[in-house]
Design an enzyme around this catalytic site. Sequence first.
Site, mmCIF file in Angstrom:
data_model
loop_
_atom_site.group_PDB
_atom_site.id
_atom_site.type_symbol
_atom_site.label_atom_id
_atom_site.label_comp_id
_atom_site.label_asym_id
_atom_site.label_seq_id
_atom_site.Cartn_x
_atom_site.Cartn_y
_atom_site.Cartn_z
ATOM 1 N N ARG A 12 0.842 -1.209 0.000
ATOM 2 C CA ARG A 12 0.000 0.000 0.000
ATOM 3 C C ARG A 12 0.877 1.259 0.000
ATOM 4 O O ARG A 12 0.981 1.956 -0.993
ATOM 5 C CB ARG A 12 -0.961 -0.046 1.200
ATOM 6 C CG ARG A 12 -2.075 0.989 1.144
ATOM 7 C CD ARG A 12 -1.652 2.394 1.545
ATOM 8 N NE ARG A 12 -1.091 2.464 2.890
ATOM 9 C CZ ARG A 12 -0.540 3.565 3.386
ATOM 10 N NH1 ARG A 12 -0.469 4.681 2.662
ATOM 11 N NH2 ARG A 12 -0.005 3.574 4.599
ATOM 12 N N ASP A 13 1.557 1.531 1.111
ATOM 13 C CA ASP A 13 2.331 2.774 1.212
ATOM 14 C C ASP A 13 3.445 2.788 0.176
ATOM 15 O O ASP A 13 3.769 3.829 -0.398
ATOM 16 C CB ASP A 13 2.908 2.909 2.625
ATOM 17 C CG ASP A 13 3.168 4.352 3.025
ATOM 18 O OD1 ASP A 13 3.120 5.228 2.149
ATOM 19 O OD2 ASP A 13 3.429 4.599 4.218
ATOM 20 N N HIS A 204 5.581 4.585 12.655
ATOM 21 C CA HIS A 204 5.540 4.513 11.181
ATOM 22 C C HIS A 204 6.554 5.538 10.671
ATOM 23 O O HIS A 204 6.265 6.721 10.556
ATOM 24 C CB HIS A 204 4.111 4.841 10.721
ATOM 25 C CG HIS A 204 3.894 4.844 9.246
ATOM 26 N ND1 HIS A 204 3.169 3.867 8.590
ATOM 27 C CD2 HIS A 204 4.253 5.723 8.277
ATOM 28 C CE1 HIS A 204 3.094 4.151 7.293
ATOM 29 N NE2 HIS A 204 3.748 5.274 7.082
ATOM 30 N N HIS A 206 9.245 7.048 7.986
ATOM 31 C CA HIS A 206 9.822 7.151 6.639
ATOM 32 C C HIS A 206 11.303 7.499 6.813
ATOM 33 O O HIS A 206 11.702 8.059 7.828
ATOM 34 C CB HIS A 206 9.064 8.200 5.820
ATOM 35 C CG HIS A 206 7.711 7.707 5.381
ATOM 36 N ND1 HIS A 206 7.467 7.266 4.102
ATOM 37 C CD2 HIS A 206 6.547 7.559 6.053
ATOM 38 C CE1 HIS A 206 6.206 6.866 4.007
ATOM 39 N NE2 HIS A 206 5.615 7.038 5.178
ATOM 40 N N CYS A 237 4.549 9.322 0.089
ATOM 41 C CA CYS A 237 3.157 9.758 0.133
ATOM 42 C C CYS A 237 2.950 10.751 -0.990
ATOM 43 O O CYS A 237 3.675 11.743 -1.077
ATOM 44 C CB CYS A 237 2.816 10.391 1.474
ATOM 45 S SG CYS A 237 1.116 10.987 1.524
ATOM 46 N N ASN A 246 9.241 4.246 3.161
ATOM 47 C CA ASN A 246 9.208 3.800 4.555
ATOM 48 C C ASN A 246 10.535 3.125 4.855
ATOM 49 O O ASN A 246 11.225 2.645 3.959
ATOM 50 C CB ASN A 246 8.124 2.745 4.764
ATOM 51 C CG ASN A 246 6.736 3.262 4.503
ATOM 52 O OD1 ASN A 246 6.312 3.332 3.364
ATOM 53 N ND2 ASN A 246 6.038 3.627 5.547
HETATM 54 P P1 HMG Z 1 -13.136 14.335 -2.384
HETATM 55 O O1 HMG Z 1 -12.842 14.751 -3.775
HETATM 56 O O2 HMG Z 1 -13.310 15.403 -1.355
HETATM 57 O O3 HMG Z 1 -14.406 13.355 -2.319
HETATM 58 O O4 HMG Z 1 -11.997 13.351 -1.941
HETATM 59 P P2 HMG Z 1 -15.923 13.576 -2.610
HETATM 60 O O5 HMG Z 1 -16.670 12.900 -1.505
HETATM 61 O O6 HMG Z 1 -16.203 15.030 -2.895
HETATM 62 O O7 HMG Z 1 -16.119 12.735 -3.978
HETATM 63 C C1 HMG Z 1 -15.483 13.113 -5.192
HETATM 64 C C2 HMG Z 1 -15.401 11.905 -6.104
HETATM 65 O O8 HMG Z 1 -14.582 10.887 -5.509
HETATM 66 C C3 HMG Z 1 -16.760 11.241 -6.371
HETATM 67 O O9 HMG Z 1 -16.689 10.659 -7.673
HETATM 68 C C4 HMG Z 1 -16.798 10.131 -5.356
HETATM 69 O O10 HMG Z 1 -17.647 9.078 -5.730
HETATM 70 C C5 HMG Z 1 -15.341 9.673 -5.373
HETATM 71 P P3 HMG Z 1 -17.230 11.417 -8.991
HETATM 72 O O11 HMG Z 1 -18.680 11.705 -8.668
HETATM 73 O O12 HMG Z 1 -16.406 12.684 -9.106
HETATM 74 O O13 HMG Z 1 -16.970 10.432 -10.080
HETATM 75 N N1 HMG Z 1 -14.974 9.031 -4.094
HETATM 76 C C6 HMG Z 1 -14.413 7.800 -4.015
HETATM 77 N N2 HMG Z 1 -14.073 6.904 -4.948
HETATM 78 C C7 HMG Z 1 -13.524 5.738 -4.515
HETATM 79 N N3 HMG Z 1 -13.307 5.469 -3.208
HETATM 80 C C8 HMG Z 1 -13.644 6.338 -2.241
HETATM 81 C C9 HMG Z 1 -14.223 7.562 -2.652
HETATM 82 N N4 HMG Z 1 -14.663 8.636 -1.959
HETATM 83 C C10 HMG Z 1 -15.119 9.520 -2.863
HETATM 84 N N5 HMG Z 1 -13.423 6.036 -0.975
HETATM 85 C C11 HMG Z 1 -11.174 11.517 -0.631
HETATM 86 C C12 HMG Z 1 -11.964 12.809 -0.619
HETATM 87 C C13 HMG Z 1 -10.926 11.157 0.817
HETATM 88 C C14 HMG Z 1 -11.969 10.425 -1.303
HETATM 89 C C15 HMG Z 1 -9.853 11.753 -1.393
HETATM 90 O O14 HMG Z 1 -9.218 12.866 -0.837
HETATM 91 C C16 HMG Z 1 -8.918 10.575 -1.321
HETATM 92 O O15 HMG Z 1 -9.172 9.534 -1.899
HETATM 93 N N6 HMG Z 1 -7.782 10.732 -0.613
HETATM 94 C C17 HMG Z 1 -6.852 9.630 -0.392
HETATM 95 C C18 HMG Z 1 -5.441 10.140 -0.399
HETATM 96 C C19 HMG Z 1 -4.496 9.006 -0.094
HETATM 97 O O16 HMG Z 1 -4.804 7.845 -0.324
HETATM 98 N N7 HMG Z 1 -3.298 9.358 0.406
HETATM 99 C C20 HMG Z 1 -2.290 8.395 0.711
HETATM 100 C C21 HMG Z 1 -2.591 7.575 1.924
HETATM 101 S S1 HMG Z 1 -2.206 8.400 3.453
HETATM 102 C C22 HMG Z 1 -0.524 8.076 3.698
HETATM 103 O O17 HMG Z 1 0.146 7.589 2.841
HETATM 104 C C23 HMG Z 1 0.070 8.384 5.069
HETATM 105 C C24 HMG Z 1 0.329 7.135 5.889
HETATM 106 O O18 HMG Z 1 1.199 6.239 5.219
HETATM 107 C C25 HMG Z 1 0.947 7.522 7.242
HETATM 108 C C26 HMG Z 1 2.142 8.480 7.108
HETATM 109 O O19 HMG Z 1 3.141 8.127 6.455
HETATM 110 O O20 HMG Z 1 2.033 9.580 7.643
HETATM 111 C C27 HMG Z 1 -0.999 6.382 6.177
HETATM 112 MG MG MG Z 2 3.363 6.433 5.191
#
Ligand code: HMG
Ligand code: MG
Length: 295
Positions: A12-13, A204, A206, A237, A246
């Site tokens: 995933r990450d 966690h 990096h 990220c 990581n």
């Molecule tokens: P948004 O644009 O505000 O969402 O995104 P919305 O509710 O306004 O919806 C917009 C569109 O997205 C719609 O589709 C929804 O259906 C769709 P459209 O009508 O335009 O075709 N949608 C989705 N589709 C699939 N799955 C869903 C979903 N939700 C809405 N769950 C949202 C808000 C949270 C969805 C967006 O910002 C997002 O997906 N963000 C994820 C970012 C991400 O994955 N970042 C990396 C992970 S975090 C990380 O790596 C840190 C970590 O490792 C720890 C660390 O290192 O610190 C964990």
């Molecule tokens: Mg991370």
Amino acid sequence: MTHVKIVEVGPRDGLQNEKQIVPAAVKLELIRRLADSGLRAIEAGAFVSPKWVPQMADSAEVLAALDPSGSVAYPALVPNDKGLEAALAAGAREIAVFGAASESFSRKNINASIADSLKRFESVVRAALDAGLKVRGYVSCAIACPYEGRIAPGKVAEVAAALSDLGCYEISLGDTIGVGTPASVRAMLDAVQKAVPAEQLAGHFHDTYGMAIANIRAALDAGLRVFDASVAGLGGCPYARGASGNVATEDVAYLLAGEGYRTGIDLSKLVGAAWYIADALGKPPASRLAHALGR
Ligand code: HMG
Ligand code: MG
């Protein structure tokens, strides 16, 4: 011998930050090899918007091909109700909600303020627990934020406590951009442990500045016994410029074995998994151990 759990986050990450989209079949072979090396928690995907993170668009296919009833847990990231629905449909038995201790990062990463994200998570966590799932929580920017700089340890404690209160069994504290050093990690953990006990925390780290192994050693001293890591040091990220991979799982496993902790990991099989995904991506593993031991 004390046990330390490693949560493998490479599929995933790690893979969310690769430019190329890795086919589901390659992800599944990687996961199979990781499980075969002894890892018992492997983060397998993210039910996020495919427009935001196209690398995770096939998470339903990946999760559906795994056996969630066996000895290996396959958590997946879920940001909202829609993500939970998709995770449940794919057969997920564990999810992770992911928040941040930085307002700017929270908005860039999940398009919500910290307060709004916690409100969103409330219904997600309740529904997930009602469905019998385990729920993990992440706090990103536990040391610093790519947009705001240093983050106050008290803010990290506040968000960690909120996730614990929602029902997350484990809170993973993310040094998202890898700027932490043992002193800053100790200060952060001192603050967080006033609100959430060490047994409920995970580190966690990096490795952007090469400090992750030293930071894990500091976190072990502070009582943490769960660490996230990514095979071959994959990762980053997409919403944190400059965030490198990581800490590599094989380097962490080597450290832990040397310090007398039990992880249940077969290092040579793990290194084999590192070379497998490195070859699939066409680049060398970022870990030290994969090079020291060779193929
Ligand atoms: P948004 O644009 O505000 O969402 O995104 P919305 O509710 O306004 O919806 C917009 C569109 O997205 C719609 O589709 C929804 O259906 C769709 P459209 O009508 O335009 O075709 N949608 C989705 N589709 C699939 N799955 C869903 C979903 N939700 C809405 N769950 C949202 C808000 C949270 C969805 C967006 O910002 C997002 O997906 N963000 C994820 C970012 C991400 O994955 N970042 C990396 C992970 S975090 C990380 O790596 C840190 C970590 O490792 C720890 C660390 O290192 O610190 C964990
Ligand atoms: Mg991370």
